[in-house]
Design a protein around this motif. Structure first.
Motif, PDB file in Angstrom:
ATOM      1  N   LEU A  17       0.109   1.146  -1.864  1.00 20.55           N
ATOM      2  CA  LEU A  17      -0.233   1.761  -3.154  1.00 20.55           C
ATOM      3  C   LEU A  17      -1.261   0.926  -3.910  1.00 20.55           C
ATOM      4  N   LEU A  18      -1.229  -0.399  -3.698  1.00 19.36           N
ATOM      5  CA  LEU A  18      -2.188  -1.293  -4.349  1.00 19.36           C
ATOM      6  C   LEU A  18      -3.522  -1.356  -3.611  1.00 19.36           C
ATOM      7  N   GLY A  19      -3.623  -0.635  -2.496  1.00 17.81           N
ATOM      8  CA  GLY A  19      -4.890  -0.556  -1.777  1.00 17.81           C
ATOM      9  C   GLY A  19      -5.008  -1.457  -0.575  1.00 17.81           C
ATOM     10  N   ALA A  20      -3.963  -2.158  -0.190  1.00 22.86           N
ATOM     11  CA  ALA A  20      -4.029  -3.057   0.954  1.00 22.86           C
ATOM     12  C   ALA A  20      -4.247  -2.279   2.240  1.00 22.86           C
ATOM     13  N   THR A  21      -5.142  -2.776   3.087  1.00 22.56           N
ATOM     14  CA  THR A  21      -5.420  -2.131   4.378  1.00 22.56           C
ATOM     15  C   THR A  21      -5.185  -3.070   5.563  1.00 22.56           C
ATOM     16  N   GLY A  22      -5.010  -4.349   5.300  1.00 19.94           N
ATOM     17  CA  GLY A  22      -4.834  -5.315   6.384  1.00 19.94           C
ATOM     18  C   GLY A  22      -6.130  -5.791   6.989  1.00 19.94           C
ATOM     19  N   THR A  23      -7.266  -5.378   6.420  1.00 22.10           N
ATOM     20  CA  THR A  23      -8.563  -5.846   6.907  1.00 22.10           C
ATOM     21  C   THR A  23      -8.619  -7.369   6.840  1.00 22.10           C
ATOM     22  N   THR A  24      -9.209  -7.973   7.848  1.00 23.58           N
ATOM     23  CA  THR A  24      -9.248  -9.431   7.924  1.00 23.58           C
ATOM     24  C   THR A  24      -9.798 -10.050   6.649  1.00 23.58           C
ATOM     25  N   GLY A  25      -8.999 -10.944   6.049  1.00 22.24           N
ATOM     26  CA  GLY A  25      -9.422 -11.667   4.859  1.00 22.24           C
ATOM     27  C   GLY A  25      -9.188 -10.964   3.546  1.00 22.24           C
ATOM     28  N   GLU A  26      -8.795  -9.698   3.571  1.00 26.57           N
ATOM     29  CA  GLU A  26      -8.532  -8.947   2.333  1.00 26.57           C
ATOM     30  C   GLU A  26      -7.329  -9.547   1.601  1.00 26.57           C
ATOM     31  N   VAL A  27      -7.419  -9.660   0.286  1.00 21.92           N
ATOM     32  CA  VAL A  27      -6.350 -10.252  -0.516  1.00 21.92           C
ATOM     33  C   VAL A  27      -5.819  -9.220  -1.502  1.00 21.92           C
ATOM     34  N   THR A  28      -4.499  -9.027  -1.501  1.00 25.21           N
ATOM     35  CA  THR A  28      -3.840  -8.090  -2.419  1.00 25.21           C
ATOM     36  C   THR A  28      -2.723  -8.823  -3.143  1.00 25.21           C
ATOM     37  N   LYS A  29      -2.728  -8.780  -4.478  1.00 24.14           N
ATOM     38  CA  LYS A  29      -1.725  -9.485  -5.273  1.00 24.14           C
ATOM     39  C   LYS A  29      -0.677  -8.507  -5.794  1.00 24.14           C
ATOM     40  N   LEU A  30       0.572  -8.963  -5.778  1.00 19.28           N
ATOM     41  CA  LEU A  30       1.697  -8.139  -6.228  1.00 19.28           C
ATOM     42  C   LEU A  30       2.622  -8.976  -7.097  1.00 19.28           C
ATOM     43  N   ALA A  31       2.820  -8.546  -8.354  1.00 20.87           N
ATOM     44  CA  ALA A  31       3.781  -9.219  -9.231  1.00 20.87           C
ATOM     45  C   ALA A  31       5.191  -8.906  -8.735  1.00 20.87           C
ATOM     46  N   THR A  32       6.017  -9.935  -8.586  1.00 21.27           N
ATOM     47  CA  THR A  32       7.359  -9.733  -7.993  1.00 21.27           C
ATOM     48  C   THR A  32       8.390  -9.300  -9.017  1.00 21.27           C
ATOM     49  N   LEU A  33       8.141  -9.553 -10.298  1.00 21.19           N
ATOM     50  CA  LEU A  33       9.070  -9.166 -11.363  1.00 21.19           C
ATOM     51  C   LEU A  33      10.487  -9.664 -11.085  1.00 21.19           C
ATOM     52  N   GLY A  34      10.587 -10.888 -10.550  1.00 23.58           N
ATOM     53  CA  GLY A  34      11.887 -11.511 -10.315  1.00 23.58           C
ATOM     54  C   GLY A  34      12.548 -11.157  -8.995  1.00 23.58           C
ATOM     55  N   THR A  35      11.890 -10.350  -8.183  1.00 23.98           N
ATOM     56  CA  THR A  35      12.481  -9.979  -6.887  1.00 23.98           C
ATOM     57  C   THR A  35      12.687 -11.208  -6.013  1.00 23.98           C
ATOM     58  N   VAL A  36      11.704 -12.124  -6.027  1.00 22.29           N
ATOM     59  CA  VAL A  36      11.831 -13.409  -5.349  1.00 22.29           C
ATOM     60  C   VAL A  36      11.538 -14.501  -6.375  1.00 22.29           C
ATOM     61  N   SER A  37      11.724 -15.744  -5.987  1.00 21.94           N
ATOM     62  CA  SER A  37      11.555 -16.842  -6.945  1.00 21.94           C
ATOM     63  C   SER A  37      10.116 -16.984  -7.428  1.00 21.94           C
ATOM     64  N   SER A  38       9.154 -16.728  -6.562  1.00 18.94           N
ATOM     65  CA  SER A  38       7.757 -16.824  -6.956  1.00 18.94           C
ATOM     66  C   SER A  38       7.363 -15.615  -7.796  1.00 18.94           C
ATOM     67  N   PRO A  39       6.576 -15.788  -8.862  1.00 23.49           N
ATOM     68  CA  PRO A  39       6.162 -14.639  -9.675  1.00 23.49           C
ATOM     69  C   PRO A  39       5.118 -13.748  -9.004  1.00 23.49           C
ATOM     70  N   LEU A  40       4.554 -14.228  -7.903  1.00 23.47           N
ATOM     71  CA  LEU A  40       3.467 -13.493  -7.274  1.00 23.47           C
ATOM     72  C   LEU A  40       3.580 -13.554  -5.759  1.00 23.47           C
ATOM     73  N   VAL A  41       3.467 -12.394  -5.115  1.00 23.79           N
ATOM     74  CA  VAL A  41       3.319 -12.319  -3.663  1.00 23.79           C
ATOM     75  C   VAL A  41       1.888 -11.887  -3.380  1.00 23.79           C
ATOM     76  N   VAL A  42       1.250 -12.596  -2.483  1.00 27.13           N
ATOM     77  CA  VAL A  42      -0.136 -12.305  -2.135  1.00 27.13           C
ATOM     78  C   VAL A  42      -0.194 -11.963  -0.655  1.00 27.13           C
ATOM     79  N   ALA A  43      -0.642 -10.759  -0.357  1.00 28.59           N
ATOM     80  CA  ALA A  43      -0.778 -10.324   1.038  1.00 28.59           C
ATOM     81  C   ALA A  43      -2.219 -10.508   1.473  1.00 28.59           C
ATOM     82  N   VAL A  44      -2.417 -11.212   2.576  1.00 24.76           N
ATOM     83  CA  VAL A  44      -3.768 -11.421   3.091  1.00 24.76           C
ATOM     84  C   VAL A  44      -3.885 -10.733   4.442  1.00 24.76           C
ATOM     85  N   GLY A  45      -4.956  -9.988   4.627  1.00 23.89           N
ATOM     86  CA  GLY A  45      -5.143  -9.229   5.854  1.00 23.89           C
ATOM     87  C   GLY A  45      -5.476 -10.099   7.050  1.00 23.89           C
TER      88      GLY A  45
END
Length: 516
Positions: free
Chosen positions: A61-89
């Motif tokens: 939904l945030l636009g992530a495609t898994g393309t090599t090197g692509e960076v997508t940031k997701l606020a965790t809102l307390g789901t995990v200890s870190s406030p931010l999950v970053v997915a890199v393609g």
């Protein structure tokens, strides 16, 4: 001026419970017909579990495609200890293997750069139980994280905004943080990262701050702090010893030339002797054969070869391979003045050869020829010289691929080492017809092939240098005119400005020589 790099450490605790500013995971791209557009890479399992199976859908939904090197940031809102999950393609999932080390290196770099303003970051990216192949996934992640977070300190009078402050600490998730192999890989990556950063710092420093005497002093001080043996020849010593090429190029500047020799000898068990030579033209105006004004400011980077060699020796001092390594750094400033050398001059070189100068902008080969001849007196098994020698390299191979000339077998080894570490290089020929056109009517050799003008200019440089290599010495000339400096935006682990090429190639070759 030295850039501060992030600190590195290893962790093996649950990534979902890490108290860090951001946790980085990997995602693979999927074919359109696959059940899901993305596939999570290994290392993200506990993060995915914390999102109750909704992580992939949210990233899409945030636009992530898994393309090599692509960076997508997701606020965790307390789901995990870190406030931010970053997915890199990481591109398409490799079959039965980890992603290529270059993919991991670029992914870590892009993620860390995108997280500027975050103090501490953890990487939960794919790492095997053992180092992968010759370079290792962990080494690639660590190098990428350090180099992607590099930012030249610069000279701005106002502080860098907090949101642009580089990451200060990176933790890498591994199966066992106490494993000796993993810790050794991390140590090596740290040494390599610092060497590349030091190279970039020197290359990015303005030419008025780093003229030959100042550059020689900076290199000598750093080398002595590292426990290396240093010898610096000033203009008087150079003239007395007959270094005609270095003197000729440097005589047009009020800042006199230098030759710095740096030596590392292992405490025991030396298996090979390696000579490293780097061109140290701290600024190149072209001299009397002056360059066009457009882009001339980038000529502060014409000492990238010397910077790379000096920094490689600093890493060697830390890593302590079982080979003797000696660096030779001829430094000069190629300027226009009443005392500058001229087209038509005949110069007596250190080797005794007489060179007819046809183009004062072909100055790099003049200083390098003297340094090569001096290095051969120490009887190395391998001689590796690197320089921003010719614009012909960029025309032939572009901004990312270095040209390599010399002994065929060593050129192949340079190419293989460069491929392993992500610094591509390609062997080029040394044609007889190029050499024939460098015969001079008044000297032993002319500096360029006047009949070819700029045609085959990279090859002309290599052919000229070959004349000063002693018989029986395996040698390679690495032309980094394009790869040493990135005038565009940062990409992967390549920052804007100095790149640090070919430090990692030289260190990889030294490792391979040590294992012979």
């Amino acid at each position: 001026m030295t850039t501060s790099l992030a600190t590195l450490d290893l962790i093996d605790t649950d990534p979902a419970e890490l108290q860090v500013g951001a946790i980085v995971i990997g995602v693979y791209s999927q074919d359109p017909g696959a059940p899901a557009p993305l596939l999570l890479a290994s290392g993200a399992e506990s993060i995915a579990a914390a999102f109750d199976g909704r992580l992939v859908d949210t990233l899409v939904l945030l636009g992530a495609t898994g393309t090599t090197g692509e960076v997508t940031k997701l606020a965790t809102l307390g789901t995990v200890s870190s406030p931010l999950v970053v997915a890199v393609g990481l591109g398409p999932e490799p079959v039965g293997a980890l992603p290529a080390t270059e993919t991991l290196r670029r992914a870590a770099a892009n993620a860390v750069r995108a997280l500027s303003g975050t103090a501490k970051v953890a990487l939960a990216l794919p790492v095997s139980e053992e180092p992968d192949g010759e370079i290792g996934a962990l080494r690639a992640l660590a190098e990428g994280a350090l180099l992607g977070g590099y930012r030249f300190a610069g000279y701005k009078s106002t502080p860098v905004p907090a949101r642009l402050t580089p990451v200060t600490a990176v933790s890498i998730h591994v199966p066992d943080a106490a494993d000796k192999t993993f810790r050794a890989e991390l140590k090596r990556a740290g040494a390599v990262g610092r060497a590349v950063a030091q190279t970039r710092d020197w290359v990015n420093t303005p030419a008025n701050e780093l003229r030959p005497p100042a550059f020689a002093t900076a290199v000598a001080e750093a080398a002595r702090r590292a426990g290396l043996t240093v010898e610096v020849l000033d203009e008087k010593a150079l003239k007395k010893a007959g270094y005609g090429g270095i003197i000729a190029v440097g005589q047009g500047s009020e800042a006199p030339p230098r030759l710095v020799r740096i030596s590392y000898t292992p405490s025991r068990g030396s298996r090979r002797k390696v000579a490293l030579i780097g061109k140290g033209i701290t600024f190149d105006s072209g001299g009397v054969s002056i360059k066009p004004a457009q882009g001339m400011w980038e000529m502060k980077s014409d000492m990238a070869g010397a910077a790379a060699v000096a920094a490689t020796l600093l890493a060697v001092a830390e890593l302590k391979p079982k080979v003797t390594v000696t660096g030779y750094l001829p430094m000069a400033e190629n300027m226009v003045s009443g005392s500058a050398y001229r087209p038509g001059d005949v110069v007596s070189m250190y080797s005794g050869k007489k060179v007819e100068v046809l183009n004062t902008d072909a100055e790099g080969r003049m200083v390098l020829a003297d340094a090569i001849a001096r290095a051969c007196e120490d009887e190395p098994d391998y001689l590796l010289e690197t320089s921003t020698l010719t614009g012909g390299q960029v025309i032939a191979l572009g901004k990312r691929v270095s040209g390599v000339m010399g002994t065929a077998s060593l050129c192949d080894r340079v190419r293989e080492a460069g491929e392993a570490v992500g610094e591509p290089a390609w062997p080029m020929p040394l044609p007889d017809d190029v050499r024939k056109g460098m015969d001079s009517d008044v000297a032993d050799i002319s500096q360029v092939n006047s009949g070819m003008d700029r045609a085959g200019h990279m090859l002309q440089g290599g052919v000229f240098l070959s004349e000063f290599v002693a018989d029986g010495v395996d040698w390679a000339h690495i032309d980094i005119a394009g790869p040493s400096y990135n005038s565009g935006e940062p990409a992967g682990y390549l920052s804007k400005g100095g790149t640090g090429v070919p430090v990692r190639t030289l260190l990889e070759l030294i490792d391979r020589f040590a294992s012979e």
